[in-house]
Design a protein around this motif. Structure first.
Motif, PDB file in Angstrom:
ATOM      1  N   TYR A  61       0.810  -1.225   0.000  1.00 38.26           N
ATOM      2  CA  TYR A  61       0.000   0.000   0.000  1.00 38.26           C
ATOM      3  C   TYR A  61       0.840   1.271   0.000  1.00 38.26           C
ATOM      4  CZ  TYR A  61      -3.590  -3.425   0.848  1.00 38.26           C
ATOM      5  OH  TYR A  61      -4.408  -4.497   0.712  1.00 38.26           O
ATOM      6  N   ILE A  62       2.077   1.125  -0.435  1.00 41.45           N
ATOM      7  CA  ILE A  62       2.943   2.321  -0.523  1.00 41.45           C
ATOM      8  C   ILE A  62       3.206   2.651  -1.988  1.00 41.45           C
ATOM      9  CG2 ILE A  62       5.249   3.252   0.007  1.00 41.45           C
ATOM     10  CD1 ILE A  62       5.340   1.524   2.464  1.00 41.45           C
ATOM     11  N   ARG A  63       3.195   3.929  -2.336  1.00 50.48           N
ATOM     12  CA  ARG A  63       3.586   4.376  -3.684  1.00 50.48           C
ATOM     13  C   ARG A  63       4.574   5.528  -3.536  1.00 50.48           C
ATOM     14  NH1 ARG A  63       1.322   0.428  -4.128  1.00 50.48           N
ATOM     15  NH2 ARG A  63      -0.415  -0.172  -5.458  1.00 50.48           N
ATOM     16  N   ASN A  64       5.762   5.352  -4.104  1.00 55.32           N
ATOM     17  CA  ASN A  64       6.778   6.405  -4.057  1.00 55.32           C
ATOM     18  C   ASN A  64       6.954   6.994  -5.450  1.00 55.32           C
ATOM     19  OD1 ASN A  64       7.380   5.789  -1.317  1.00 55.32           O
ATOM     20  ND2 ASN A  64       8.607   4.037  -2.016  1.00 55.32           N
ATOM     21  N   PHE A 105       1.196   7.582   0.030  1.00 55.28           N
ATOM     22  CA  PHE A 105       1.953   8.155  -1.082  1.00 55.28           C
ATOM     23  C   PHE A 105       3.141   8.917  -0.511  1.00 55.28           C
ATOM     24  CE2 PHE A 105      -1.723   8.938  -4.347  1.00 55.28           C
ATOM     25  CZ  PHE A 105      -1.921   7.571  -4.443  1.00 55.28           C
ATOM     26  N   HIS A 106       4.293   8.716  -1.108  1.00 55.16           N
ATOM     27  CA  HIS A 106       5.416   9.604  -0.807  1.00 55.16           C
ATOM     28  C   HIS A 106       5.699  10.396  -2.063  1.00 55.16           C
ATOM     29  CE1 HIS A 106       6.368   6.426   2.331  1.00 55.16           C
ATOM     30  NE2 HIS A 106       6.087   7.523   3.010  1.00 55.16           N
ATOM     31  N   LEU A 107       5.473  11.691  -1.971  1.00 57.57           N
ATOM     32  CA  LEU A 107       5.691  12.569  -3.112  1.00 57.57           C
ATOM     33  C   LEU A 107       7.059  13.225  -2.933  1.00 57.57           C
ATOM     34  CD1 LEU A 107       5.005  14.277  -5.552  1.00 57.57           C
ATOM     35  CD2 LEU A 107       3.496  15.645  -4.125  1.00 57.57           C
ATOM     36  N   ILE A 108       7.935  12.924  -3.861  1.00 58.45           N
ATOM     37  CA  ILE A 108       9.314  13.389  -3.716  1.00 58.45           C
ATOM     38  C   ILE A 108       9.583  14.469  -4.743  1.00 58.45           C
ATOM     39  CG2 ILE A 108      11.731  12.660  -3.912  1.00 58.45           C
ATOM     40  CD1 ILE A 108      10.714   9.903  -2.862  1.00 58.45           C
ATOM     41  N   ASP A 109      10.034  15.613  -4.275  1.00 57.82           N
ATOM     42  CA  ASP A 109      10.220  16.754  -5.162  1.00 57.82           C
ATOM     43  C   ASP A 109      11.632  16.732  -5.746  1.00 57.82           C
ATOM     44  OD1 ASP A 109       9.299  18.902  -6.474  1.00 57.82           O
ATOM     45  OD2 ASP A 109       9.647  20.341  -4.868  1.00 57.82           O
ATOM     46  N   GLU A 149       9.507   4.665  -7.401  1.00 57.63           N
ATOM     47  CA  GLU A 149       9.168   3.621  -8.367  1.00 57.63           C
ATOM     48  C   GLU A 149       8.500   4.221  -9.599  1.00 57.63           C
ATOM     49  OE1 GLU A 149       8.793   2.884  -5.064  1.00 57.63           O
ATOM     50  OE2 GLU A 149      10.366   1.370  -5.103  1.00 57.63           O
ATOM     51  N   GLY A 150       8.018   5.447  -9.476  1.00 59.42           N
ATOM     52  CA  GLY A 150       7.308   6.044 -10.604  1.00 59.42           C
ATOM     53  C   GLY A 150       7.452   7.551 -10.643  1.00 59.42           C
ATOM     54  N   ALA A 151       7.046   8.137 -11.779  1.00 62.75           N
ATOM     55  CA  ALA A 151       7.087   9.594 -11.909  1.00 62.75           C
ATOM     56  C   ALA A 151       5.889  10.056 -12.722  1.00 62.75           C
ATOM     57  CB  ALA A 151       8.375  10.024 -12.591  1.00 62.75           C
ATOM     58  N   ILE A 152       5.349  11.204 -12.333  1.00 63.74           N
ATOM     59  CA  ILE A 152       4.294  11.811 -13.131  1.00 63.74           C
ATOM     60  C   ILE A 152       4.967  12.856 -14.010  1.00 63.74           C
ATOM     61  CG2 ILE A 152       2.178  13.168 -13.076  1.00 63.74           C
ATOM     62  CD1 ILE A 152       1.722  12.127 -10.251  1.00 63.74           C
ATOM     63  N   LEU A 153       4.751  12.734 -15.296  1.00 69.26           N
ATOM     64  CA  LEU A 153       5.335  13.693 -16.223  1.00 69.26           C
ATOM     65  C   LEU A 153       4.263  14.718 -16.579  1.00 69.26           C
ATOM     66  CD1 LEU A 153       7.263  14.761 -18.431  1.00 69.26           C
ATOM     67  CD2 LEU A 153       6.413  12.916 -19.902  1.00 69.26           C
ATOM     68  N   VAL A 154       4.405  15.934 -16.037  1.00 71.57           N
ATOM     69  CA  VAL A 154       3.405  16.964 -16.286  1.00 71.57           C
ATOM     70  C   VAL A 154       3.795  17.764 -17.527  1.00 71.57           C
ATOM     71  CG1 VAL A 154       2.301  19.048 -15.376  1.00 71.57           C
ATOM     72  CG2 VAL A 154       2.906  17.189 -13.831  1.00 71.57           C
ATOM     73  N   VAL A 155       2.869  17.823 -18.488  1.00 69.53           N
ATOM     74  CA  VAL A 155       3.137  18.628 -19.683  1.00 69.53           C
ATOM     75  C   VAL A 155       1.967  19.595 -19.889  1.00 69.53           C
ATOM     76  CG1 VAL A 155       3.617  18.598 -22.158  1.00 69.53           C
ATOM     77  CG2 VAL A 155       4.413  16.717 -20.729  1.00 69.53           C
ATOM     78  N   ILE A 178       1.717   2.654 -10.789  1.00 70.60           N
ATOM     79  CA  ILE A 178       3.052   2.686 -10.188  1.00 70.60           C
ATOM     80  C   ILE A 178       3.216   1.476  -9.273  1.00 70.60           C
ATOM     81  CG2 ILE A 178       4.619   3.970  -8.650  1.00 70.60           C
ATOM     82  CD1 ILE A 178       3.395   6.544  -9.750  1.00 70.60           C
ATOM     83  N   PRO A 179       4.293   0.710  -9.462  1.00 68.17           N
ATOM     84  CA  PRO A 179       4.475  -0.494  -8.650  1.00 68.17           C
ATOM     85  C   PRO A 179       4.728  -0.165  -7.179  1.00 68.17           C
ATOM     86  CG  PRO A 179       6.158  -0.341 -10.407  1.00 68.17           C
ATOM     87  CD  PRO A 179       5.366   0.924 -10.436  1.00 68.17           C
ATOM     88  N   ALA A 180       4.322  -1.061  -6.309  1.00 68.45           N
ATOM     89  CA  ALA A 180       4.646  -0.916  -4.887  1.00 68.45           C
ATOM     90  C   ALA A 180       6.130  -1.197  -4.699  1.00 68.45           C
ATOM     91  CB  ALA A 180       3.816  -1.906  -4.076  1.00 68.45           C
TER      92      ALA A 180
END
Ligand code: GTP
Length: 598
Positions: free
Chosen positions: A5-8, A75-79, A98-104, A182-184
């Motif tokens: 249940y964690i998403r980084n 969720f851990h949101l890393i800047d 483990e994942g990234a959101i690509l904002v365009v 995004i994978p755990a």
């Protein structure tokens, strides 16, 4: 199992495409911050960042998201910061995810700076969720933007999220995508502790606060920990998470992102990229990717008033608490008096430090042109490190001069290969290799003198590739070069702070450029000022600053008091950033003239 249940993840975006606004919406949606407490853009917490609109400081926030499947997810949101000077810091914080959101931005499309960070994320095998933002704008073109993401970045965007971070539209769907796509994190809680330090910051009360991502094991208060690369050992005083205020926890375990404090006083003992393990049960190997960050460029920082020297020292010491890469030591200049020679990672790092000194510490400074560190091999075989061009020994006493070379990797769409190669060759680059990353992109590798890339290489690269190329570089070592020191004489006197080093083949052209620029930048006096460039005793370029004619300012501004006041005020402002050297007044811009080539 908790890890399930964690998403980084982190958010990757070009400046102004809406990263901070989106982060704010996510914080709101997860009730991490009560609406009324909501200061806009909580993640960027340094004043300079706000002012410049760039993110320099890394940060991680923990949020709890109640998903549609009925479970609560952490969720851990890393800047991440966003400039070439900090690409190593970016790579470390991406390594924590483990994942990234690509904002365009749907009205702007993909822009260059994003690409570099997306590639770092792709190389780290992160799952990337494209997010087409600002769909509320009339000029938004979501379909075109998706196609561009596929063509330019080469990832599938058919399933992209579409959001208006401003109004919150689409953000709930994006949250679900984070849960599903995004994978755990994985990692053995029973194994020896391995925690990646992806940021460290100094706090007056707690000492150094390490931001960490645990890959295996767990850590709790009282544990004796060791930095695997730095070798220093500490006893843990607190572990916890930022939400966004720090909340102490009993322990952190594999998969978690949080902080560790351990009464650490000196930030240089706990470098970003290092691995934390336990003294009594250490991991065999540190996590990969650690690099020791050393200053790449040096410049002199001088208070405009000599009485402020001690104050400048105190201010630098305070900045240093939070900035492991900043170096400084006292130096003196005949022209500028007492100041400090400071080492920076790059020019952005330098201007951030300079601005913080001016804004937060109220210092008025003269900064000399940045320079790399040279090595002079003296006739007796001794090696002299030269951080200030003026200190370059006489040609008669040196066998040779060496300069730092870097391995530069330029990532560019293939249609700009020719332009990129020409740029690198014009700057004394030696071609190494080229590799196709996919159908459209290549990595071109050159070995280049550091001095040729630190100043305006980025600007030239951008303009020659319409912004689509990006680059990273790492130190290769020192190589001999045919270099000369050029001194500048004003009114017949050598001004030490204006000396610079040039490759012999550019010595004449750069000297001519320099004297012409100084002629423009240095205010006229009531006498003639010769401006000369010299190698040793030989003058190789000259210009003359004509005296002003007394009657020019008089009658012109004579009648109009407000205009006169304005002029006086302007002069007074300007004076703060000027320095009288002998009878000549030199403005700040003149000290920088040498590194702005056309
Ligand atoms: P840096 O912090 O400079 O890297 O920028 P950023 O990517 O964090 O962008 P930021 O969130 O500061 O947004 C930049 C501007 O775009 C701000 O004026 C926002 O109000 C605006 N903006 C962000 N998202 C949206 C959106 O969905 N729609 C509209 N119309 N404007 C938006």
């Amino acid at each position: 199992q908790r890890q399930k249940y964690i998403r980084n993840f982190s958010i990757v975006a070009h400046i102004d495409h809406g990263k901070s606004t989106l982060a704010d919406r996510i914080l709101e949606l997860t009730d991490t911050v009560a609406k009324r407490d909501m200061k806009n853009q909580i993640l960027d917490n340094m004043p300079v960042e706000r002012e410049r609109g760039i993110t320099v400081k890394l940060n991680a926030v923990q949020l709890t998201y109640h998903a549609k499947d009925g479970h609560d997810y952490i969720f851990h949101l890393i800047d991440t910061p966003g400039h070439a000077d900090f690409s190593y810091e970016v790579s470390r914080s991406l390594a924590a995810c483990e994942g990234a959101i690509l904002v365009v931005d749907a009205s702007q499309g993909v822009e260059a700076q994003t690409i570099a960070n997306v590639y770092l994320a792709i190389k780290d095998n992160l799952k990337i969720i494209p997010d087409i933002n600002k769909i509320d704008l009339p000029s938004a073109q979501p379909e075109k933007t998706k196609k561009e993401i596929e063509d330019v970045i080469g990832i599938d965007a058919s399933n992209a999220a579409e959001t208006s971070a401003k109004y919150g539209t689409g953000v709930p769907d994006l949250m679900e995508k984070i849960v599903h796509d995004i994978p755990a994190p994985k990692g053995d809680v029973a194994g020896p502790l391995k925690a990646l330090v992806f940021d460290s910051a100094y706090d007056d009360y707690r000492g150094v606060v390490l931001s960490v991502r645990l890959y295996s094991g767990y850590v709790k208060v009282g544990d004796r920990i060791r930095m695997m690369n730095g070798k220093h050992e500490f006893t843990v005083t607190e572990v916890g998470v930022n939400s966004p205020k720090p909340i102490a926890k009993k322990y952190l375990m594999a998969g978690d992102v949080g902080y560790i404090t351990a009464s650490i006083k000196d930030i240089t003992t706990t470098r970003v990229g290092d691995t934390v393990t336990k003294v009594d049960r250490p991991a065999k190997h540190p996590l990969p990717g650690y690099k020791e960050r050393k200053p790449m460029v040096y410049a002199g920082l001088y208070p405009t008033s000599n009485s402020k020297f001690e104050e400048l020292r105190e201010s630098l010491e305070k900045l240093k608490l939070n900035d492991a890469a900043l170096e400084f030591k006292p130096e003196s200049s005949k022209a500028l008096g007492f100041g400090f020679r400071c080492g920076f990672l790059g020019l952005l790092h330098m201007s951030v430090v300079q601005e913080r000194l001016e804004q937060e510490f109220n210092m008025s400074l003269i900064t000399t042109a940045p320079s790399v560190t040279y090595k002079a091999i003296l006739n007796d075989g001794k090696v002299k490190k030269v951080e200030n061009p003026y200190d370059m020994p006489d040609p008669g006493t040196t066998k040779e001069i060496e300069e730092p070379y870097v391995k530069v990797t330029v990532m560019t769409p293939s249609k700009y290969i020719g332009a990129v190669m020409k740029l690198c060759q014009d700057r004394r680059g030696q071609y190494k290799t080229m590799r196709y990353l996919d159908k459209y992109h290549v990595d071109i590798v050159y070995s280049m003198p550091l001095s040729e890339i630190i100043y305006d290489f980025y600007d030239h690269l951008k303009s020659k590739t319409r912004g689509y190329a990006s680059y990273t570089y790492e130190l290769e070592g020192y190589k001999p070069s045919d270099l000369v020191k050029i001194d500048i004489l004003l009114n017949g006197d050598k001004v030490d702070a204006l000396s610079f080093i040039s490759h012999r083949s550019f010595a004449y052209s750069r000297s001519r450029e320099m004297v012409t620029k100084l002629k423009k930048l240095i205010p006229r006096q009531n006498f003639e000022i010769p401006v000369q460039a010299a190698i040793g005793a030989k003058i190789i370029a000259r210009a003359t600053i004509k005296p002003y004619r007394k009657d020019v300012t008089g009658p012109l501004y004579g009648g109009d008091q407000t205009r006169k006041d304005k002029l006086l005020k302007k002069q007074k402002e300007g004076k703060k950033r000027m320095k009288a050297v002998g009878k000549v007044v030199i403005p700040q811009s003149a000290f920088m003239a040498v590194f702005k080539t056309d």
